[in-house]
Scaffold this motif. Sequence first.
Motif, PDB file in Angstrom:
ATOM      1  N   SER A  21       1.016   4.442   6.747  1.00 49.10           N
ATOM      2  CA  SER A  21       0.433   3.242   7.331  1.00 49.10           C
ATOM      3  C   SER A  21       0.188   2.166   5.965  1.00 49.10           C
ATOM      4  CB  SER A  21      -0.773   3.287   8.265  1.00 49.10           C
ATOM      5  OG  SER A  21      -1.903   3.812   7.491  1.00 49.10           O
ATOM      6  N   CYS A  22      -0.198   2.922   4.874  1.00 50.49           N
ATOM      7  CA  CYS A  22      -0.367   2.232   3.574  1.00 50.49           C
ATOM      8  C   CYS A  22       1.069   1.549   2.772  1.00 50.49           C
ATOM      9  CB  CYS A  22      -1.371   2.939   2.782  1.00 50.49           C
ATOM     10  SG  CYS A  22      -2.921   3.218   3.468  1.00 50.49           S
ATOM     11  N   ALA A  23       2.234   2.324   3.206  1.00 49.72           N
ATOM     12  CA  ALA A  23       3.277   2.015   2.789  1.00 49.72           C
ATOM     13  C   ALA A  23       3.738   0.453   2.596  1.00 49.72           C
ATOM     14  CB  ALA A  23       4.613   2.649   3.330  1.00 49.72           C
ATOM     15  N   PRO A  24       4.281   0.053   1.537  1.00 49.88           N
ATOM     16  CA  PRO A  24       4.726  -1.345   1.349  1.00 49.88           C
ATOM     17  C   PRO A  24       5.496  -1.850   2.786  1.00 49.88           C
ATOM     18  CG  PRO A  24       5.957  -0.212  -0.166  1.00 49.88           C
ATOM     19  CD  PRO A  24       4.941   0.877   0.564  1.00 49.88           C
ATOM     20  N   LYS A  25       5.188  -3.004   3.240  1.00 47.81           N
ATOM     21  CA  LYS A  25       5.902  -3.364   4.498  1.00 47.81           C
ATOM     22  C   LYS A  25       7.020  -4.346   3.865  1.00 47.81           C
ATOM     23  CE  LYS A  25       1.718  -3.811   7.101  1.00 47.81           C
ATOM     24  NZ  LYS A  25       0.641  -4.744   7.819  1.00 47.81           N
ATOM     25  N   HIS A  26       7.868  -4.696   4.937  1.00 51.14           N
ATOM     26  CA  HIS A  26       9.094  -5.442   4.713  1.00 51.14           C
ATOM     27  C   HIS A  26       8.881  -6.584   4.092  1.00 51.14           C
ATOM     28  CE1 HIS A  26      13.332  -5.665   4.806  1.00 51.14           C
ATOM     29  NE2 HIS A  26      13.363  -6.864   5.547  1.00 51.14           N
ATOM     30  N   ILE A  43       2.075   7.198  -2.968  1.00 47.44           N
ATOM     31  CA  ILE A  43       2.387   7.436  -1.623  1.00 47.44           C
ATOM     32  C   ILE A  43       3.962   7.620  -0.938  1.00 47.44           C
ATOM     33  CG2 ILE A  43      -0.022   6.503  -0.727  1.00 47.44           C
ATOM     34  CD1 ILE A  43       1.933   3.939   0.311  1.00 47.44           C
ATOM     35  N   ILE A  44       4.622   7.643  -1.953  1.00 44.56           N
ATOM     36  CA  ILE A  44       6.230   7.579  -1.811  1.00 44.56           C
ATOM     37  C   ILE A  44       6.706   8.903  -1.149  1.00 44.56           C
ATOM     38  CG2 ILE A  44       6.889   8.803  -3.696  1.00 44.56           C
ATOM     39  CD1 ILE A  44       9.484   6.723  -4.049  1.00 44.56           C
ATOM     40  N   VAL A  45       6.200   9.850  -1.032  1.00 44.08           N
ATOM     41  CA  VAL A  45       6.311  11.129  -0.318  1.00 44.08           C
ATOM     42  C   VAL A  45       6.266  10.746   1.104  1.00 44.08           C
ATOM     43  CG1 VAL A  45       5.907  13.441   0.143  1.00 44.08           C
ATOM     44  CG2 VAL A  45       5.908  12.607  -2.352  1.00 44.08           C
ATOM     45  N   PHE A  46       4.983  10.292   1.487  1.00 49.02           N
ATOM     46  CA  PHE A  46       4.440  10.035   2.697  1.00 49.02           C
ATOM     47  C   PHE A  46       5.355   8.673   3.281  1.00 49.02           C
ATOM     48  CE2 PHE A  46       0.705  11.391   0.448  1.00 49.02           C
ATOM     49  CZ  PHE A  46       0.501  12.724   1.239  1.00 49.02           C
ATOM     50  N   PHE A  55      10.709   5.247  11.184  1.00 50.05           N
ATOM     51  CA  PHE A  55       9.771   3.746  11.011  1.00 50.05           C
ATOM     52  C   PHE A  55      10.369   2.887   9.865  1.00 50.05           C
ATOM     53  CE2 PHE A  55       7.085   7.657  12.434  1.00 50.05           C
ATOM     54  CZ  PHE A  55       6.658   6.881  13.573  1.00 50.05           C
ATOM     55  N   ASN A  56      10.151   1.424  10.330  1.00 50.50           N
ATOM     56  CA  ASN A  56      10.449   0.526   9.522  1.00 50.50           C
ATOM     57  C   ASN A  56       9.392   0.478   8.111  1.00 50.50           C
ATOM     58  OD1 ASN A  56      11.889  -1.465   8.221  1.00 50.50           O
ATOM     59  ND2 ASN A  56      10.979  -3.156   9.646  1.00 50.50           N
ATOM     60  N   ILE A  57       9.671   1.453   7.303  1.00 48.68           N
ATOM     61  CA  ILE A  57       8.717   1.366   6.134  1.00 48.68           C
ATOM     62  C   ILE A  57       9.540   1.046   4.825  1.00 48.68           C
ATOM     63  CG2 ILE A  57       7.153   3.123   4.964  1.00 48.68           C
ATOM     64  CD1 ILE A  57       6.774   4.559   7.370  1.00 48.68           C
ATOM     65  N   GLY A  58       8.925   0.239   4.077  1.00 42.77           N
ATOM     66  CA  GLY A  58       9.350  -0.247   2.623  1.00 42.77           C
ATOM     67  C   GLY A  58       9.074   1.038   1.828  1.00 42.77           C
ATOM     68  N   ILE A  59       9.805   1.348   0.979  1.00 40.72           N
ATOM     69  CA  ILE A  59       9.634   2.534  -0.086  1.00 40.72           C
ATOM     70  C   ILE A  59       9.285   1.700  -1.282  1.00 40.72           C
ATOM     71  CG2 ILE A  59      10.946   4.040  -1.572  1.00 40.72           C
ATOM     72  CD1 ILE A  59      10.508   4.945   1.336  1.00 40.72           C
ATOM     73  N   TYR A  60       9.675   0.557  -1.808  1.00 41.87           N
ATOM     74  CA  TYR A  60       9.614  -0.318  -2.846  1.00 41.87           C
ATOM     75  C   TYR A  60       9.106  -1.703  -2.274  1.00 41.87           C
ATOM     76  CZ  TYR A  60      10.419  -1.483  -7.780  1.00 41.87           C
ATOM     77  OH  TYR A  60      10.539  -1.676  -8.996  1.00 41.87           O
ATOM     78  N   ALA A  61       8.225  -2.482  -2.921  1.00 39.01           N
ATOM     79  CA  ALA A  61       7.774  -3.843  -2.382  1.00 39.01           C
ATOM     80  C   ALA A  61       8.521  -4.673  -3.124  1.00 39.01           C
ATOM     81  CB  ALA A  61       6.422  -4.030  -2.993  1.00 39.01           C
ATOM     82  N   PHE A  73       4.855   1.741 -10.587  1.00 35.29           N
ATOM     83  CA  PHE A  73       5.436   2.479  -9.705  1.00 35.29           C
ATOM     84  C   PHE A  73       5.753   3.937 -10.275  1.00 35.29           C
ATOM     85  CE2 PHE A  73       9.173   4.013  -7.067  1.00 35.29           C
ATOM     86  CZ  PHE A  73       8.446   3.851  -5.654  1.00 35.29           C
ATOM     87  N   ILE A  74       6.218   4.013 -11.495  1.00 30.62           N
ATOM     88  CA  ILE A  74       6.689   5.071 -12.325  1.00 30.62           C
ATOM     89  C   ILE A  74       5.475   5.999 -12.268  1.00 30.62           C
ATOM     90  CG2 ILE A  74       7.660   6.133 -14.229  1.00 30.62           C
ATOM     91  CD1 ILE A  74       9.815   4.863 -12.138  1.00 30.62           C
ATOM     92  N   ILE A  75       4.276   5.552 -12.982  1.00 30.33           N
ATOM     93  CA  ILE A  75       3.326   6.166 -13.166  1.00 30.33           C
ATOM     94  C   ILE A  75       2.387   6.777 -11.912  1.00 30.33           C
ATOM     95  CG2 ILE A  75       0.631   5.730 -14.028  1.00 30.33           C
ATOM     96  CD1 ILE A  75       1.793   3.697 -16.083  1.00 30.33           C
ATOM     97  N   GLY A  76       2.659   6.187 -10.956  1.00 35.44           N
ATOM     98  CA  GLY A  76       2.217   6.636  -9.722  1.00 35.44           C
ATOM     99  C   GLY A  76       3.047   7.758  -9.126  1.00 35.44           C
ATOM    100  N   ILE A  77       4.386   7.729  -9.279  1.00 39.45           N
ATOM    101  CA  ILE A  77       5.193   9.018  -9.147  1.00 39.45           C
ATOM    102  C   ILE A  77       4.771   9.984  -9.685  1.00 39.45           C
ATOM    103  CG2 ILE A  77       7.523   9.713  -8.896  1.00 39.45           C
ATOM    104  CD1 ILE A  77       8.471   6.912  -7.985  1.00 39.45           C
ATOM    105  N   GLY A  78       4.502   9.716 -11.056  1.00 39.17           N
ATOM    106  CA  GLY A  78       4.375  10.880 -12.035  1.00 39.17           C
ATOM    107  C   GLY A  78       2.784  11.502 -11.614  1.00 39.17           C
ATOM    108  N   ALA A  79       1.647  10.536 -11.260  1.00 43.66           N
ATOM    109  CA  ALA A  79       0.478  11.065 -11.108  1.00 43.66           C
ATOM    110  C   ALA A  79       0.582  12.166  -9.793  1.00 43.66           C
ATOM    111  CB  ALA A  79      -0.509   9.981 -10.906  1.00 43.66           C
ATOM    112  N   PHE A  80       1.243  11.547  -8.672  1.00 42.78           N
ATOM    113  CA  PHE A  80       1.260  12.393  -7.368  1.00 42.78           C
ATOM    114  C   PHE A  80       2.211  13.691  -7.870  1.00 42.78           C
ATOM    115  CE2 PHE A  80       3.031  13.549  -3.371  1.00 42.78           C
ATOM    116  CZ  PHE A  80       2.000  13.576  -2.741  1.00 42.78           C
TER     117      PHE A  80
END
Length: 89
Positions: A21-26, A43-46, A55-61, A73-80
């Motif tokens: 539910s915290c994913a970027p919206k359209h 949160i890209i995995v979720f 679900f209508n979820i955006g992957i990238y804002a 975004f790249i740092i977040g993917i690396g951190a997760f």
Amino acid sequence: MKAKKITIGLLLLILVTSFVSCAPKHYESYQSGFFSGIWHGMIIVFSLIGKLFGFNIGIYAEHNTGFTYWLGFIIGIGAFGGGSSSARN
């Protein structure tokens, strides 16, 4: 024993749903910056799981600040994903 498995399954479902539910919206009314990029990367995995279920979820804002959002975004993917430490032998 069976009740314990059902409880764990429901808690896991609630946890995944709350992350998705915290994913970027359209459509967003503000530009996402560096820290939004970090959060969206973590949160890209979720987001992908939610996208697989239709679900209508955006992957990238869509409305982002450019390079700083991308860097976050790249740092977040690396951190997760564990970053380069997961590549060690």
